[in-house]
Design an enzyme around this catalytic site. Structure first.
Site, PDB file in Angstrom:
ATOM      1  N   HIS A  75       0.836  -1.205   0.000  1.00  0.00           N
ATOM      2  CA  HIS A  75       0.000   0.000   0.000  1.00  0.00           C
ATOM      3  C   HIS A  75       0.868   1.252   0.000  1.00  0.00           C
ATOM      4  O   HIS A  75       1.807   1.358   0.795  1.00  0.00           O
ATOM      5  CB  HIS A  75      -0.892   0.032   1.250  1.00  0.00           C
ATOM      6  CG  HIS A  75      -2.065  -0.896   1.172  1.00  0.00           C
ATOM      7  ND1 HIS A  75      -2.997  -1.012   2.165  1.00  0.00           N
ATOM      8  CD2 HIS A  75      -2.467  -1.752   0.189  1.00  0.00           C
ATOM      9  CE1 HIS A  75      -3.922  -1.883   1.807  1.00  0.00           C
ATOM     10  NE2 HIS A  75      -3.615  -2.357   0.617  1.00  0.00           N
ATOM     11  N   TYR A 205     -10.124   4.688   6.431  1.00  0.00           N
ATOM     12  CA  TYR A 205     -10.472   5.057   7.813  1.00  0.00           C
ATOM     13  C   TYR A 205     -11.570   6.111   7.739  1.00  0.00           C
ATOM     14  O   TYR A 205     -11.351   7.189   7.184  1.00  0.00           O
ATOM     15  CB  TYR A 205      -9.257   5.665   8.522  1.00  0.00           C
ATOM     16  CG  TYR A 205      -8.114   4.691   8.765  1.00  0.00           C
ATOM     17  CD1 TYR A 205      -8.027   3.998   9.966  1.00  0.00           C
ATOM     18  CD2 TYR A 205      -7.132   4.474   7.803  1.00  0.00           C
ATOM     19  CE1 TYR A 205      -6.989   3.100  10.204  1.00  0.00           C
ATOM     20  CE2 TYR A 205      -6.091   3.581   8.030  1.00  0.00           C
ATOM     21  CZ  TYR A 205      -6.028   2.899   9.237  1.00  0.00           C
ATOM     22  OH  TYR A 205      -5.007   2.021   9.470  1.00  0.00           O
ATOM     23  N   PRO A 297      -6.481  -0.689  18.101  1.00  0.00           N
ATOM     24  CA  PRO A 297      -6.092  -1.195  16.771  1.00  0.00           C
ATOM     25  C   PRO A 297      -6.008  -0.129  15.668  1.00  0.00           C
ATOM     26  O   PRO A 297      -5.451  -0.401  14.602  1.00  0.00           O
ATOM     27  CB  PRO A 297      -7.187  -2.217  16.448  1.00  0.00           C
ATOM     28  CG  PRO A 297      -8.338  -1.851  17.313  1.00  0.00           C
ATOM     29  CD  PRO A 297      -7.785  -1.216  18.542  1.00  0.00           C
ATOM     30  N   LYS A 301      -0.765  -0.893  14.921  1.00  0.00           N
ATOM     31  CA  LYS A 301       0.613  -0.904  15.418  1.00  0.00           C
ATOM     32  C   LYS A 301       0.944  -2.115  16.301  1.00  0.00           C
ATOM     33  O   LYS A 301       2.116  -2.374  16.585  1.00  0.00           O
ATOM     34  CB  LYS A 301       0.898   0.373  16.225  1.00  0.00           C
ATOM     35  CG  LYS A 301       0.988   1.611  15.371  1.00  0.00           C
ATOM     36  CD  LYS A 301       2.203   1.550  14.453  1.00  0.00           C
ATOM     37  CE  LYS A 301       2.203   2.600  13.389  1.00  0.00           C
ATOM     38  NZ  LYS A 301       2.765   2.172  12.117  1.00  0.00           N
ATOM     39  N   TYR A 389       2.546   6.141  10.242  1.00  0.00           N
ATOM     40  CA  TYR A 389       1.838   4.997   9.664  1.00  0.00           C
ATOM     41  C   TYR A 389       2.822   3.973   9.094  1.00  0.00           C
ATOM     42  O   TYR A 389       2.655   2.762   9.292  1.00  0.00           O
ATOM     43  CB  TYR A 389       0.894   5.504   8.565  1.00  0.00           C
ATOM     44  CG  TYR A 389      -0.091   4.473   8.077  1.00  0.00           C
ATOM     45  CD1 TYR A 389      -1.096   3.992   8.913  1.00  0.00           C
ATOM     46  CD2 TYR A 389      -0.040   4.000   6.772  1.00  0.00           C
ATOM     47  CE1 TYR A 389      -2.004   3.053   8.464  1.00  0.00           C
ATOM     48  CE2 TYR A 389      -0.957   3.068   6.306  1.00  0.00           C
ATOM     49  CZ  TYR A 389      -1.933   2.601   7.164  1.00  0.00           C
ATOM     50  OH  TYR A 389      -2.838   1.669   6.721  1.00  0.00           O
TER      51      TYR A 389
HETATM   52  C1  PHB Z   1      -6.954  -4.919   9.748  1.00  0.00           C
HETATM   53  O1  PHB Z   1      -6.702  -5.257   8.589  1.00  0.00           O
HETATM   54  O2  PHB Z   1      -7.473  -5.717  10.537  1.00  0.00           O
HETATM   55  C2  PHB Z   1      -6.615  -3.533  10.179  1.00  0.00           C
HETATM   56  C3  PHB Z   1      -6.023  -2.668   9.279  1.00  0.00           C
HETATM   57  C4  PHB Z   1      -5.692  -1.388   9.664  1.00  0.00           C
HETATM   58  C5  PHB Z   1      -5.954  -0.981  10.967  1.00  0.00           C
HETATM   59  C6  PHB Z   1      -6.532  -1.851  11.870  1.00  0.00           C
HETATM   60  C7  PHB Z   1      -6.872  -3.143  11.471  1.00  0.00           C
HETATM   61  O3  PHB Z   1      -5.646   0.270  11.339  1.00  0.00           O
END
Ligand code: PHB
Ligand code: APR
Length: 397
Positions: A75, A205, A297, A301, A389
């Site tokens: 990504h 997000y 989550p 991280k 990130y």
């Molecule tokens: C996930 O793929 O489960 C996932 C991805 C990004 C995040 C949190 C969880 O910030």
């Protein structure tokens, strides 16, 4: 009672314990992993799936890089949704070429387990009544019961890689440890489904007046979605239909329209917590991964921090055995905690920015929107998001 000996006793066969085992094996340092659950149980836990480059490099160093190489998706950006509008953040452009890789923790764990069994490395699954002894002295040991037989494993060091609810941190005298904690007033409901991801090039997000939503992926045919929900909700409260409807309402119209839905193959609730225990070394016991810290989550991280702890710890142990120097061991806690607190800050910030907080009301929502408006227009703020990130360097200072 059987008695055996090894150099490093590792408690827990999650990603931390397995990765530590792989790195110690590469350096010819014998070790045994003792795990409370069965292999299937360990593999059944679905967690986040975004790997920093530091983590991918470490998987290669540990000899298990092929899985992420062939199955991971690189990504270069993330998508922020607020006020029903989507804004890409050019993570790679803002970080001089850095990327993250979408590859599930379950897959990382499976790759490490497969390597371990291929190499015939010792792992005791379904060990009951695991106890740690004398880590304050010179002759630590671990006792446990397996199939009704008592065992004692003598060792030089114990690595507590046994997660938040493990026995290692709980074995430390209360006055030797300080715990910092924040529990958030909501949870995430997660669904795994065999549908193509709505956005395969970036995690989405979404901030909305109805709460946070996240669109992620495991592969081109498997997706992972989350919605913020009250902590008191139960999985049974959420039919698949209700879940998909709610994700849609929190996205911008184009994504909502494009998102493909299907039957859930896993559905679970997770509380959100920030937690750090200090220090991470107690004589001959080290804590690593979730045993020492939890991040909410948002930002993914958790696994990456577990990996960097393990990098510092394996280097320290290798230095001890190969170079007869304890400098790494003496600095382990301080080095690991410096990176942990930065990731704690980032995860707390992103969580606070993106979720509905019941106590903040409409004013809180407007503040979030103002900050997001500013973020997507400000190179400085976008760069801060992007560099955290992709993960700060291991030797950030
Ligand atoms: C996930 O793929 O489960 C996932 C991805 C990004 C995040 C949190 C969880 O910030
Ligand atoms: N004895 C032996 N093993 C134990 C004990 C015990 N008393 N208690 C717990 N364990 C095992 C658990 O069954 C689990 O398999 O320790 C393992 C810890 O694994 P994780 O919880 O996955 O923790 P860690 O390996 O540090 O991985 C961190 O997991 O929770 C996510 O976001 C987090 O991605 C991060 C990663």
């Amino acid at each position: 009672m059987t008695t055996t000996r090894t150099r490093v006793a590792i408690i827990g066969a999650g990603p931390s314990g397995l990765l530590l085992g792989a790195l110690l094996h590469k350096a010819d340092i014998d070790h045994v992993i003792i795990e409370r659950q069965s292999p299937d149980y360990v593999l059944g836990r679905i967690r986040a799936g975004i790997l920093e480059q530091v983590t991918v490099d470490l998987l290669h160093e540990a000899g298990v890089g092929q899985g992420v190489e062939s199955g991971g998706t690189v990504h270069h950006s993330i998508e922020l949704v607020f006020k029903n509008t989507r804004h890409p953040i050019d993570v790679t452009g803002l970080t001089k070429g850095k990327v993250v890789t979408a590859y599930g923790q379950t897959e990382v764990t499976r790759d490490l387990m497969a390597q371990r069994s291929q190499l015939n490395l010792p792992t005791v699954y379904e060990a009951a009544d695991v106890q740690l002894h004398d880590f304050d002295g010179h002759q630590p040991s671990v006792s446990y019961t397996k199939d009704g037989v008592n065992h004692r494993l003598h060792c030089d060091f114990i690595a507590g890689c046994d997660g938040f609810h493990g026995v290692a941190r709980a074995s430390v005298p209360k006055d030797a440890i300080t715990e910092y904690e924040k529990v958030y007033p909501f949870a995430w409901l997660g669904v795994l489904a065999d549908v193509p991801p709505v956005s395969s090039h970036a995690i989405v997000y979404a901030n909305s007046e109805r709460g946070f939503a996240l669109c992620s992926m495991r592969s081109m045919t498997r997706s992972r979605y989350y919605v913020q929900c009250p902590s008191s909700d139960k999985v049974e409260d959420w039919s698949d239909q209700r879940f998909w409807d709610e994700v849609r309402r929190r996205l911008d119209p184009e994504l909502a329209d494009r998102m493909q839905t299907g039957p859930s193959i896993e559905k679970s609730m997770a509380p959100l917590r920030s937690f750090v225990a200090e220090p991470m070394r107690f004589g001959r016991l080290f804590l690593a991964g979730d045993a020492a810290h939890i991040v909410p989550p948002t930002g993914a991280k958790g696994l990456n921090l577990a990996a960097s702890d393990v990098k510092y710890l394996s280097s320290a142990l290798i230095e001890h055995y190969k170079e007869k120097s304890d400098a790494g061991i003496d600095h382990y806690s301080q080095r690991a905690l410096a990176r942990i607190w930065r990731a704690e800050r980032f995860s707390w910030w992103l969580t606070t920015l993106m979720h509905q907080f019941p106590e903040s009301g409409a004013f809180g929502q407007r503040m979030q929107e103002a900050e997001l408006d500013y973020l997507v227009r400000s190179q400085a703020l976008s760069t801060s998001l992007a560099e955290n990130y992709v993960g700060l360097p291991l030797d950030f200072g």
